[in-house]
Design a protein around this motif. Structure first.
Motif, short mmCIF file in Angstrom:
data_model
loop_
_atom_site.label_atom_id
_atom_site.label_comp_id
_atom_site.label_asym_id
_atom_site.label_seq_id
_atom_site.Cartn_x
_atom_site.Cartn_y
_atom_site.Cartn_z
N PRO A 98 11.36 -8.10 12.76
CA PRO A 98 10.78 -6.94 12.23
C PRO A 98 9.13 -6.95 12.03
N THR A 99 8.86 -5.97 12.29
CA THR A 99 7.51 -6.01 12.38
C THR A 99 6.63 -6.90 10.69
N ARG A 100 5.62 -7.72 11.50
CA ARG A 100 5.05 -8.46 10.10
C ARG A 100 3.95 -7.80 9.46
N ARG A 101 4.15 -7.96 8.55
CA ARG A 101 2.53 -7.03 7.61
C ARG A 101 2.14 -8.42 7.73
N ASN A 102 0.43 -7.58 7.50
CA ASN A 102 -0.37 -8.60 7.74
C ASN A 102 -0.85 -8.34 6.43
N LEU A 103 -1.65 -9.82 6.23
CA LEU A 103 -2.16 -9.86 4.59
C LEU A 103 -2.92 -9.17 3.83
N PRO A 104 -3.86 -8.17 4.97
CA PRO A 104 -4.45 -7.12 3.54
C PRO A 104 -2.97 -6.18 2.98
N LEU A 116 -1.39 -7.85 0.19
CA LEU A 116 -1.97 -7.84 -0.79
C LEU A 116 -2.43 -6.69 -1.19
N GLY A 117 -2.36 -5.31 -1.17
CA GLY A 117 -2.26 -4.46 -1.39
C GLY A 117 -0.50 -4.02 -1.84
N GLU A 118 0.13 -3.83 -1.42
CA GLU A 118 1.54 -3.51 -2.09
C GLU A 118 1.70 -4.61 -3.20
N ALA A 119 0.84 -5.71 -3.49
CA ALA A 119 1.04 -6.31 -4.57
C ALA A 119 0.19 -6.05 -5.51
#
Length: 150
Positions: free
Chosen positions: A3-9, A12-15
């Protein structure tokens, strides 16, 4: 296939959205003055003594017009007021009204409760580690070279 690894930004946006959505739902349940996500964000970047609309826009990463619209909506709701800036005769500061202070205090309490819920789900150690990492000074954004395409 991995699966595509989501980046930290993105993470953080989802959080941030998790907290915002839960806070807005809790405020709605409590029959608090309705606010939009943009108005909610404005409250988080507002200084105690007041902040100019231009500075609010910069902190929120939105246009001055968007910040201005959010401010005026909150002024109509009785949560914010405009006062003269003692440092500049040409500028006005936006600050919370007494009702805005009560709403801010209520939101802070709700956020603390949400953080406890998150600790119940992820574990206290994980939440404390996340908080500690985010509270560390990151310094100015670094200059990073754009990778070349292969």
């Amino acid at each position: 296939m991995h699966p595509t690894r989501r980046n930290l930004p993105q993470l953080l946006g989802e959080a941030r959205r998790w907290f915002d959505e839960a806070l807005l739902a809790a405020l709605d349940e409590a029959d608090a003055t309705p606010v939009s996500p943009t108005q909610l964000q404005l409250f988080t970047v507002l200084d105690e003594q007041g902040t100019t609309v231009s500075e609010l826009a910069r902190r929120m990463g939105v246009t001055r017009q968007t910040a201005h619209q959010a401010v005026h909506g909150l002024m109509r709701s009785g949560l914010l007021e405009q006062v003269p800036d003692p440092a500049s005769a040409r500028q006005r500061l936006i600050r919370r009204t007494p009702e805005g202070e009560r709403a801010h205090s209520r939101a802070e309490s709700l956020l603390e409760a949400l953080e406890e819920r998150l600790a119940d789900r992820l574990g206290r150690e994980a939440v404390d580690a996340l908080r500690a990492a985010l509270e560390e000074p990151w310094g100015p954004p670094p200059s990073v070279a754009v990778p070349t395409q292969r």
